[in-house]
Design a protein around this motif. Structure first.
Motif, PDB file in Angstrom:
ATOM      1  N   THR A   2       0.864  -1.173   0.000  1.00 34.02           N
ATOM      2  CA  THR A   2       0.000   0.000   0.000  1.00 34.02           C
ATOM      3  C   THR A   2       0.904   1.226   0.000  1.00 34.02           C
ATOM      4  OG1 THR A   2      -1.693  -1.194   1.228  1.00 34.02           O
ATOM      5  CG2 THR A   2      -1.807   1.207   1.268  1.00 34.02           C
ATOM      6  N   VAL A  11      -3.705  10.282  -1.848  1.00 33.94           N
ATOM      7  CA  VAL A  11      -4.012   9.077  -2.621  1.00 33.94           C
ATOM      8  C   VAL A  11      -3.349   7.878  -1.956  1.00 33.94           C
ATOM      9  CG1 VAL A  11      -3.781   7.946  -4.863  1.00 33.94           C
ATOM     10  CG2 VAL A  11      -4.154  10.420  -4.757  1.00 33.94           C
ATOM     11  N   THR A  12      -4.118   6.821  -1.783  1.00 35.26           N
ATOM     12  CA  THR A  12      -3.594   5.548  -1.302  1.00 35.26           C
ATOM     13  C   THR A  12      -3.852   4.517  -2.389  1.00 35.26           C
ATOM     14  OG1 THR A  12      -4.061   6.131   0.987  1.00 35.26           O
ATOM     15  CG2 THR A  12      -3.717   3.799   0.514  1.00 35.26           C
ATOM     16  N   VAL A  13      -2.784   3.853  -2.835  1.00 34.49           N
ATOM     17  CA  VAL A  13      -2.877   2.861  -3.899  1.00 34.49           C
ATOM     18  C   VAL A  13      -2.411   1.522  -3.345  1.00 34.49           C
ATOM     19  CG1 VAL A  13      -2.086   2.219  -6.203  1.00 34.49           C
ATOM     20  CG2 VAL A  13      -2.378   4.620  -5.637  1.00 34.49           C
ATOM     21  N   LYS A  14      -3.244   0.500  -3.498  1.00 35.83           N
ATOM     22  CA  LYS A  14      -2.869  -0.854  -3.110  1.00 35.83           C
ATOM     23  C   LYS A  14      -2.459  -1.604  -4.371  1.00 35.83           C
ATOM     24  CE  LYS A  14      -5.912  -0.969   0.851  1.00 35.83           C
ATOM     25  NZ  LYS A  14      -7.044  -1.613   1.531  1.00 35.83           N
ATOM     26  N   VAL A  15      -1.303  -2.262  -4.301  1.00 36.98           N
ATOM     27  CA  VAL A  15      -0.745  -2.956  -5.459  1.00 36.98           C
ATOM     28  C   VAL A  15      -0.500  -4.422  -5.122  1.00 36.98           C
ATOM     29  CG1 VAL A  15       1.208  -3.030  -7.073  1.00 36.98           C
ATOM     30  CG2 VAL A  15       0.400  -0.823  -6.201  1.00 36.98           C
ATOM     31  N   ILE A  33      -3.291  -2.592  -9.704  1.00 36.63           N
ATOM     32  CA  ILE A  33      -3.938  -1.817  -8.651  1.00 36.63           C
ATOM     33  C   ILE A  33      -5.131  -2.615  -8.161  1.00 36.63           C
ATOM     34  CG2 ILE A  33      -5.206   0.301  -8.119  1.00 36.63           C
ATOM     35  CD1 ILE A  33      -3.483   1.719 -10.216  1.00 36.63           C
ATOM     36  N   VAL A  37      -7.922   1.678  -4.412  1.00 40.51           N
ATOM     37  CA  VAL A  37      -7.494   3.066  -4.430  1.00 40.51           C
ATOM     38  C   VAL A  37      -8.433   3.887  -3.553  1.00 40.51           C
ATOM     39  CG1 VAL A  37      -8.820   3.701  -6.495  1.00 40.51           C
ATOM     40  CG2 VAL A  37      -6.800   5.021  -5.885  1.00 40.51           C
ATOM     41  N   LEU A  57      -0.353  -1.045 -12.748  1.00 39.02           N
ATOM     42  CA  LEU A  57       0.197   0.233 -12.288  1.00 39.02           C
ATOM     43  C   LEU A  57       1.169   0.803 -13.322  1.00 39.02           C
ATOM     44  CD1 LEU A  57       0.557   2.381 -10.081  1.00 39.02           C
ATOM     45  CD2 LEU A  57       2.292   0.894  -9.040  1.00 39.02           C
ATOM     46  N   LEU A  98       0.014   8.879  -8.993  1.00 40.79           N
ATOM     47  CA  LEU A  98       0.331   7.539  -9.501  1.00 40.79           C
ATOM     48  C   LEU A  98       1.816   7.414  -9.836  1.00 40.79           C
ATOM     49  CD1 LEU A  98      -2.561   6.500 -11.937  1.00 40.79           C
ATOM     50  CD2 LEU A  98      -2.016   5.521  -9.702  1.00 40.79           C
ATOM     51  N   ALA A 115       3.568   7.004  -6.629  1.00 41.86           N
ATOM     52  CA  ALA A 115       3.350   5.660  -6.095  1.00 41.86           C
ATOM     53  C   ALA A 115       4.192   4.626  -6.850  1.00 41.86           C
ATOM     54  CB  ALA A 115       1.867   5.297  -6.167  1.00 41.86           C
TER      55      ALA A 115
END
Length: 189
Positions: free
Chosen positions: A97, A114-118, A123, A126, A157, A179, A182
């Motif tokens: 994350t 922004v929080t991005v989970k990968v 992705i 989000v 991503l 992005l 991230a």
């Protein structure tokens, strides 16, 4: 300061006009042309240094690099002003994350977090939190926040850049910058 060529041009212009008003306006025009040429002579120098501003153009890079790398738990956070010269987008990403806080939009007045989970380069989640300066921005950010998961979740991503989402062009640009940030955070170096 004028060369012989410039003097000849001025003489030719003077001869073509009649009366003292014509001579004065032709002389003023010639002097203006010479002054403009002199001032512009230094422009485009090979030694010119580009502006160092947040909105100097879109080079495809984030305006803010991460201030820390991902921890063992895969969570990282970076503010809008962090800078780590070693980190860059490698195209290979760790699962985790990644947080980008206070990413400014192009108005310079509003920001988003922004929080991005990968997972496996895609992705998987989000979250966007908006910080606005007025009701119009709040409306655009709210529409963007509602729509963005449906646009990016399930997408890779790597290289992802979204077009204007829900009519919120400034928020969309800030999201694209987040992005990029991230990607840098998640990159396996």
């Amino acid at each position: 300061m004028a060369s012989n060529k410039d003097s000849k041009q001025v003489s030719t212009i003077k001869a073509g006009k009649s009366g003292s008003a014509g001579v004065k306006s032709a002389t003023v025009a010639a002097v203006g042309l010479i002054a403009a040429t002199t001032l512009l002579a230094g422009c485009g120098s090979k030694d010119a240094i580009p502006a160092d501003g947040a909105y100097q153009g879109n080079s495809g890079e984030s305006m803010a690099a991460p201030s820390s790398s991902a921890s063992a738990g895969g969570t990282s956070s970076a503010g809008g002003a962090g800078n780590d010269a070693k980190a860059h987008d490698t195209g290979k990403y760790r699962d985790g994350t990644y947080n980008v806080d206070n990413q400014p939009d192009s108005s310079g007045k509003d920001t988003i977090d922004v929080t991005v989970k990968v997972a496996q380069g895609d992705i998987t989640g989000v979250t966007v939190v908006g910080h606005t300066s007025n009701d119009i921005s709040k409306k655009h950010q709210a529409a963007f926040i509602e729509a963005i998961p449906g646009v990016v979740v399930g997408k890779p991503l790597k290289g992802l850049k979204v077009d204007k989402v829900a009519g919120a062009s400034w928020t969309t640009q800030a999201f694209n910058d987040a992005l990029a940030n991230a990607r840098t955070q998640a990159s396996v170096q």
